[in-house]
Write a protein that holds these residues in place. Structure first.
Motif, PDB file in Angstrom:
ATOM      1  N   GLY A  46       0.955  -1.123   0.032  1.00  0.00           N
ATOM      2  CA  GLY A  46      -0.048   0.088  -0.024  1.00  0.00           C
ATOM      3  C   GLY A  46       0.799   1.483   0.020  1.00  0.00           C
ATOM      4  N   HIS A  47       1.852   1.453   0.895  1.00  0.00           N
ATOM      5  CA  HIS A  47       2.565   2.636   0.887  1.00  0.00           C
ATOM      6  C   HIS A  47       4.027   2.163   1.383  1.00  0.00           C
ATOM      7  CE1 HIS A  47       3.311   6.791   1.203  1.00  0.00           C
ATOM      8  NE2 HIS A  47       3.912   6.545   2.239  1.00  0.00           N
ATOM      9  N   LEU A  48       5.088   2.534   0.791  1.00  0.00           N
ATOM     10  CA  LEU A  48       6.348   2.245   1.014  1.00  0.00           C
ATOM     11  C   LEU A  48       7.275   3.643   1.227  1.00  0.00           C
ATOM     12  CD1 LEU A  48       7.250  -0.742  -1.278  1.00  0.00           C
ATOM     13  CD2 LEU A  48       6.790  -0.714   1.167  1.00  0.00           C
ATOM     14  N   GLY A  49       6.649   4.716   1.589  1.00  0.00           N
ATOM     15  CA  GLY A  49       7.377   5.696   2.069  1.00  0.00           C
ATOM     16  C   GLY A  49       8.507   6.225   0.989  1.00  0.00           C
ATOM     17  N   THR A  50       9.679   6.152   1.272  1.00  0.00           N
ATOM     18  CA  THR A  50      10.804   6.677   0.679  1.00  0.00           C
ATOM     19  C   THR A  50      10.671   5.660  -0.722  1.00  0.00           C
ATOM     20  OG1 THR A  50      12.027   7.673   2.232  1.00  0.00           O
ATOM     21  CG2 THR A  50      13.231   7.256   0.486  1.00  0.00           C
ATOM     22  N   CYS A  51      10.545   4.500  -0.386  1.00  0.00           N
ATOM     23  CA  CYS A  51      10.588   3.366  -1.588  1.00  0.00           C
ATOM     24  C   CYS A  51       9.465   3.483  -2.222  1.00  0.00           C
ATOM     25  CB  CYS A  51      11.139   2.142  -1.026  1.00  0.00           C
ATOM     26  SG  CYS A  51      12.862   2.200  -0.105  1.00  0.00           S
ATOM     27  N   ASN A  52       8.581   4.365  -2.506  1.00  0.00           N
ATOM     28  CA  ASN A  52       7.192   4.048  -2.881  1.00  0.00           C
ATOM     29  C   ASN A  52       7.283   3.656  -4.456  1.00  0.00           C
ATOM     30  OD1 ASN A  52       4.722   3.996  -1.590  1.00  0.00           O
ATOM     31  ND2 ASN A  52       3.994   6.001  -2.306  1.00  0.00           N
ATOM     32  N   LEU A  53       8.560   4.049  -5.057  1.00  0.00           N
ATOM     33  CA  LEU A  53       8.791   3.711  -6.470  1.00  0.00           C
ATOM     34  C   LEU A  53       8.392   2.426  -6.750  1.00  0.00           C
ATOM     35  CD1 LEU A  53       9.710   4.365  -9.356  1.00  0.00           C
ATOM     36  CD2 LEU A  53      11.894   3.679  -8.408  1.00  0.00           C
ATOM     37  N   TYR A  54       8.567   1.514  -6.034  1.00  0.00           N
ATOM     38  CA  TYR A  54       8.252  -0.049  -5.862  1.00  0.00           C
ATOM     39  C   TYR A  54       6.999  -0.637  -5.372  1.00  0.00           C
ATOM     40  CZ  TYR A  54      13.294   0.404  -6.887  1.00  0.00           C
ATOM     41  OH  TYR A  54      14.538   0.958  -7.530  1.00  0.00           O
ATOM     42  N   ARG A  55       6.120   0.057  -4.945  1.00  0.00           N
ATOM     43  CA  ARG A  55       5.144  -0.247  -4.209  1.00  0.00           C
ATOM     44  C   ARG A  55       4.182  -1.081  -5.039  1.00  0.00           C
ATOM     45  NH1 ARG A  55       3.990   4.859  -6.103  1.00  0.00           N
ATOM     46  NH2 ARG A  55       1.980   5.308  -6.910  1.00  0.00           N
ATOM     47  N   GLU A  56       4.218  -1.061  -6.339  1.00  0.00           N
ATOM     48  CA  GLU A  56       3.378  -1.926  -6.956  1.00  0.00           C
ATOM     49  C   GLU A  56       3.605  -3.375  -7.284  1.00  0.00           C
ATOM     50  OE1 GLU A  56       2.647  -0.488 -10.986  1.00  0.00           O
ATOM     51  OE2 GLU A  56       1.522   1.633 -10.241  1.00  0.00           O
ATOM     52  N   ASN A  57       4.880  -3.743  -7.105  1.00  0.00           N
ATOM     53  CA  ASN A  57       5.476  -5.156  -6.974  1.00  0.00           C
ATOM     54  C   ASN A  57       6.758  -4.992  -6.223  1.00  0.00           C
ATOM     55  OD1 ASN A  57       5.149  -7.743  -8.108  1.00  0.00           O
ATOM     56  ND2 ASN A  57       7.163  -7.428  -9.244  1.00  0.00           N
ATOM     57  N   ALA A  58       6.667  -5.306  -4.832  1.00  0.00           N
ATOM     58  CA  ALA A  58       7.810  -4.879  -4.001  1.00  0.00           C
ATOM     59  C   ALA A  58       8.490  -6.282  -3.389  1.00  0.00           C
ATOM     60  CB  ALA A  58       7.425  -3.991  -3.218  1.00  0.00           C
ATOM     61  N   CYS A  59       9.712  -6.287  -3.298  1.00  0.00           N
ATOM     62  CA  CYS A  59      10.293  -7.454  -2.628  1.00  0.00           C
ATOM     63  C   CYS A  59      10.615  -6.919  -0.890  1.00  0.00           C
ATOM     64  CB  CYS A  59      11.584  -7.538  -3.005  1.00  0.00           C
ATOM     65  SG  CYS A  59      11.354  -8.503  -4.645  1.00  0.00           S
ATOM     66  N   CYS A  60      10.108  -5.708  -0.496  1.00  0.00           N
ATOM     67  CA  CYS A  60      10.139  -5.281   0.703  1.00  0.00           C
ATOM     68  C   CYS A  60       8.798  -4.891   1.532  1.00  0.00           C
ATOM     69  CB  CYS A  60      11.057  -4.142   0.842  1.00  0.00           C
ATOM     70  SG  CYS A  60      10.429  -2.747  -0.168  1.00  0.00           S
ATOM     71  N   SER A  61       8.940  -5.037   2.755  1.00  0.00           N
ATOM     72  CA  SER A  61       7.453  -4.756   3.283  1.00  0.00           C
ATOM     73  C   SER A  61       7.666  -3.368   4.105  1.00  0.00           C
ATOM     74  CB  SER A  61       7.233  -5.679   4.597  1.00  0.00           C
ATOM     75  OG  SER A  61       8.315  -5.953   5.156  1.00  0.00           O
ATOM     76  N   PRO A  62       6.481  -2.556   4.161  1.00  0.00           N
ATOM     77  CA  PRO A  62       6.890  -1.232   4.833  1.00  0.00           C
ATOM     78  C   PRO A  62       7.679  -1.142   6.302  1.00  0.00           C
ATOM     79  CG  PRO A  62       4.516  -1.563   4.253  1.00  0.00           C
ATOM     80  CD  PRO A  62       5.073  -2.961   4.058  1.00  0.00           C
ATOM     81  N   ASP A  63       7.719  -2.351   7.062  1.00  0.00           N
ATOM     82  CA  ASP A  63       8.514  -2.065   8.237  1.00  0.00           C
ATOM     83  C   ASP A  63       9.907  -2.227   7.869  1.00  0.00           C
ATOM     84  OD1 ASP A  63       7.735  -4.832   7.655  1.00  0.00           O
ATOM     85  OD2 ASP A  63       9.000  -5.505   9.144  1.00  0.00           O
ATOM     86  N   VAL A  64      10.199  -2.761   6.817  1.00  0.00           N
ATOM     87  CA  VAL A  64      11.813  -2.946   6.522  1.00  0.00           C
ATOM     88  C   VAL A  64      12.277  -1.652   6.121  1.00  0.00           C
ATOM     89  CG1 VAL A  64      13.223  -3.863   4.837  1.00  0.00           C
ATOM     90  CG2 VAL A  64      11.414  -5.331   5.691  1.00  0.00           C
ATOM     91  N   ILE A  65      11.626  -0.630   5.530  1.00  0.00           N
ATOM     92  CA  ILE A  65      12.091   0.611   5.074  1.00  0.00           C
ATOM     93  C   ILE A  65      11.812   1.628   5.982  1.00  0.00           C
ATOM     94  CG2 ILE A  65      12.485  -0.123   2.518  1.00  0.00           C
ATOM     95  CD1 ILE A  65       9.325   1.840   3.879  1.00  0.00           C
TER      96      ILE A  65
END
Length: 262
Positions: A46-65
Motif C-alpha cells: 500500500g505505501h512504502l514511503g521513501t521506496c514508494n517507487l516499488y509499491r506496485e511489485n515490491a520485495c520489501c514490506s513497509p516495516d523494513v524501510i
C-alpha cells in the motif's frame, strides 16, 4: 510449394521473436533476492514511503524501510548528518536493493542475499558523486572498512569528504558497496534507479544456471554484459531482427511478384 510455405513460417518466427523481446522488456520479475529481509516473492504494498517507487511489485514490506539511514545495519551518519541531496541518492540505492524485484537478476555467487555488478548508469554515478562530494564519510568500502562494536559500525579512519574519498562517480559506484555495482556508459545496459527501470529485463537463465563456485571475476565480467541490450528501441539485437524481417519481407514480395510459383 515447400519454399513458399517456408517463407511465411520464417517470417512468423521472426515476428514471434520480436513479440517475445518486447514482452520480456515490459515484464516485471516475479522473484526476490533470497534471505535477509526480502520477501519470498514480490507483491503490491500500500505505501512504502521513501521506496514508494516499488509499491506496485515490491520485495520489501513497509516495516523494513522505516529507517533507511541504518542501511543493512550500517549507519550512514558516523561523520554527522548528510545533506538532503546526498541522502536521497543513498536512499535510491538502498530502496533498489531492498525492494526491487529486478535486483534478483544479479545474485552474488558467494553471498546469497547480495547482488553482484549491477550496472548503474555512469551519469547516475556522477550525479550521486556531485550530490555527496561535500558530505563526510570515514569508510571507503561500506562492507569492509568499519570497526564493529556494541553500537554497530564505527569509523576506522578520520572523516573526510566523499570528494576526497573517491576520485569520481565511477569509483564511488564501484567501491562504496564493494562489488555490488559497476558503472556503465551504455544507456541500454544500465539502471538509473527511477521509474524508467521497471521495464528492465535481463536474461533469467544467465544466473539460474550459474555454478555457485564459479570464479568471482568471471561472474562479475559476465554480469556487466547483462542488461537492456536488445531491449532498447535502438538496441542491436532488436535492430538486427527488424532488419532481417524487412529484408525477408522485401525478398518475399519480389519472389511472389515474379510469377515463379515459389
Amino acid at each position: 510449394m515447400c519454399s513458399g510455405f517456408g517463407g511465411p513460417v520464417w517470417i512468423m518466427g521472426i515476428v514471434w521473436a520480436l513479440v517475445v523481446l518486447w514482452t520480456g522488456a515490459a515484464g516485471i520479475e516475479d522473484r526476490c533476492l533470497p534471505g535477509g529481509k526480502h520477501k519470498a516473492s514480490p507483491s503490491p504494498e500500500g505505501h512504502l514511503g521513501t521506496c514508494n517507487l516499488y509499491r506496485e511489485n515490491a520485495c520489501c514490506s513497509p516495516d523494513v524501510i522505516l529507517d533507511l539511514s541504518k542501511a543493512n545495519d550500517i549507519y550512514w551518519n558516523r561523520c554527522g548528518g548528510l545533506s538532503s541531496r546526498c541522502e536521497e541518492y543513498l536512499q535510491r540505492v538502498e530502496c533498489f536493493y531492498r525492494c526491487s524485484p529486478i535486483a534478483a537478476q544479479w545474485p552474488h555467487p558467494q553471498r546469497p542475499t547480495a547482488v553482484l555488478a549491477v550496472p548503474l548508469c555512469q551519469n547516475f554515478c556522477e550525479q550521486w558523486y556531485d550530490a555527496c562530494k561535500e558530505d563526510l564519510t570515514c569508510a571507503r568500502n561500506w562492507l569492509t572498512d568499519w570497526h564493529w562494536g556494541p553500537d554497530g559500525n564505527n569509523c576506522s579512519q578520520e572523516c573526510i569528504s566523499y570528494g576526497q574519498m573517491y576520485k569520481d562517480g565511477k569509483e564511488l559506484c564501484e567501491t562504496i558497496w564493494d562489488d555490488s555495482f559497476v558503472a556503465s556508459t551504455d544507456p541500454c545496459e544500465c539502471l538509473t534507479l527511477t521509474a524508467s527501470d521497471t521495464g528492465f529485463s535481463a536474461s533469467r537463465s544467465h544466473h539460474q544456471d550459474r555454478d555457485g563456485t564459479e570464479d568471482l571475476e568471471t561472474a562479475k565480467a559476465d554480469s556487466r554484459r547483462v542488461g537492456r541490450k536488445g531491449l532498447c528501441p535502438g538496441g542491436p539485437l532488436l535492430q538486427r531482427l527488424k532488419k532481417n524481417l524487412r529484408k525477408r519481407s522485401v525478398f518475399m514480395e519480389d519472389v511472389e511478384g515474379s510469377g515463379s510459383g515459389f
